[in-house]
Design a protein around this motif. Structure first.
Motif, PDB file in Angstrom:
ATOM      1  N   PHE C  16       0.609  -1.460  -0.114  1.00 28.65           N
ATOM      2  CA  PHE C  16      -0.074   0.124  -0.106  1.00 28.65           C
ATOM      3  C   PHE C  16       0.840   1.168  -0.202  1.00 28.65           C
ATOM      4  CE2 PHE C  16      -4.390  -0.949   0.567  1.00 28.65           C
ATOM      5  CZ  PHE C  16      -5.303  -0.404  -0.469  1.00 28.65           C
ATOM      6  N   GLY C  17       2.146   1.613   0.189  1.00 21.73           N
ATOM      7  CA  GLY C  17       2.670   2.165   0.584  1.00 21.73           C
ATOM      8  C   GLY C  17       3.503   2.657  -0.374  1.00 21.73           C
ATOM      9  N   SER C  18       4.067   1.259  -0.987  1.00 24.10           N
ATOM     10  CA  SER C  18       4.431   1.318  -2.457  1.00 24.10           C
ATOM     11  C   SER C  18       3.706   2.395  -3.630  1.00 24.10           C
ATOM     12  CB  SER C  18       4.735  -0.209  -2.702  1.00 24.10           C
ATOM     13  OG  SER C  18       5.829  -0.582  -2.117  1.00 24.10           O
ATOM     14  N   LEU C  19       2.527   1.161  -3.397  1.00 22.28           N
ATOM     15  CA  LEU C  19       1.555   2.549  -4.874  1.00 22.28           C
ATOM     16  C   LEU C  19       0.945   3.972  -4.263  1.00 22.28           C
ATOM     17  CD1 LEU C  19      -1.572   0.455  -5.963  1.00 22.28           C
ATOM     18  CD2 LEU C  19      -1.979   2.666  -4.516  1.00 22.28           C
ATOM     19  N   TYR C  20       1.074   3.580  -3.682  1.00 26.82           N
ATOM     20  CA  TYR C  20       1.048   5.168  -3.012  1.00 26.82           C
ATOM     21  C   TYR C  20       2.027   6.683  -3.173  1.00 26.82           C
ATOM     22  CZ  TYR C  20      -2.346   8.983  -1.495  1.00 26.82           C
ATOM     23  OH  TYR C  20      -2.833  10.276  -1.271  1.00 26.82           O
ATOM     24  N   HIS C  21       2.729   6.578  -2.770  1.00 22.05           N
ATOM     25  CA  HIS C  21       3.803   6.985  -2.655  1.00 22.05           C
ATOM     26  C   HIS C  21       5.088   6.920  -4.040  1.00 22.05           C
ATOM     27  CE1 HIS C  21       4.124   9.625   0.534  1.00 22.05           C
ATOM     28  NE2 HIS C  21       3.393   8.203   1.469  1.00 22.05           N
TER      29      HIS C  21
END
Lengths: 111, 111, 111, 111
Positions: C16-21
């Motif tokens: 999730f952090g990867s996708l968002y940032h």
């Protein structure tokens, strides 16, 4: 063949697009703004022909916009940027400032 | 309903993915590494439940890898990261280190 | 040693952090939203243990928010995301939806 | 006042820096390369004065470089890019190709 002036302006644009899209979305608060300003400037100054970068994050705007968690994601509305690019004998100065509510990257002068 | 332990581990993962994908690709040199380390830690510490972040960019590895322009783009092979996330009564410690040539994000412990 | 459930939740957070940032800040318009949705899902599904990702960019919200140039920079307020992560025998489902005006990444269930 | 030619070259540079630093670091595999190529082009074509963008990810290079997980993080060595920017009456064509092992963004011509 592109001229040195054209190359210099192209290089100046690269730096601006790089700075913006590398760092947009970074979590930032009034407390963390100073270290981010410095890292952004230092990072982009590594790029070829980039002589100086100044980033000024508007801490008052940040404070007004921070959510319940105390931070926002960085966008152009929270910062002003100035850069100087030198390519051969050409010096290009550029700036990002707010115009009519939008952050605008612009050529200031080419000498 | 997810447990506090599960939530804490999920939050810890979010921070790691955020840090990596926000800053991967940043131009970095031995000279600019310290300001980037600090800005990365300060930025991610803004996120909810994130108590501390330490980023250590390996300046020797950077120096060995820098191209003719004197810098590289940041990837996991140039940094070690430690984080502590606290969610309710659960403390999660995580780390990114190199394993067999790949940067590996891992849970160190959950208490 | 972390349990498989803890590892699974950590891995779910990383995605999730990867996708968002990775993708926050991408220029997006109603016309370009479908290709971005697909690329975001395909990219994150490459990551280990990530079985499926669905990204739904809200084209009506985009259309309402686009500036004079016809596009905006992607942020969490314009998208809903669902993911399924499988780690050993554990299946984690996560989602990002708007809650009280903020995009919230949350664990849906862990089985 | 900057000339239209200078502005056009500056705008062309912005698009290149944006494309590169928005998408560098994206997980990519031979299977996901086509959707990423398309999304990158569509995203940057949203920007002002950007008439066309073509992204060609080198699937053979990707396949040779993928790690044990079957993917890599996108960098300039895996892609070739062409763009056409039009500002007033000026047309600028730019390209990114590998030169001596480095991805080089360059002005092709200004007319």
């Amino acid at each position: 063949m592109p001229t040195d002036e054209q190359q210099a302006c192209f290089e100046a644009g690269i730096k601006f697009g790089s700075l913006y899209h590398q760092f947009a979305g970074t979590p930032v608060s009034p407390d963390s703004a100073p270290s981010l300003e410095r890292a952004m400037a230092d990072a982009i100054e590594n790029q070829p022909f980039c002589e100086s970068v100044t980033v000024d994050i508007d801490e008052a705007a940040l404070a007004a916009a921070t959510d319940d968690h105390g931070y926002v994601e960085l966008t152009g509305r929270f910062m002003e940027v100035e850069m100087r690019v030198e390519y051969e004998d050409v010096v290009v100065r550029t700036a990002m400032t707010m115009e009519d509510g939008y952050p605008l990257m612009r050529l200031v002068d080419v000498e």
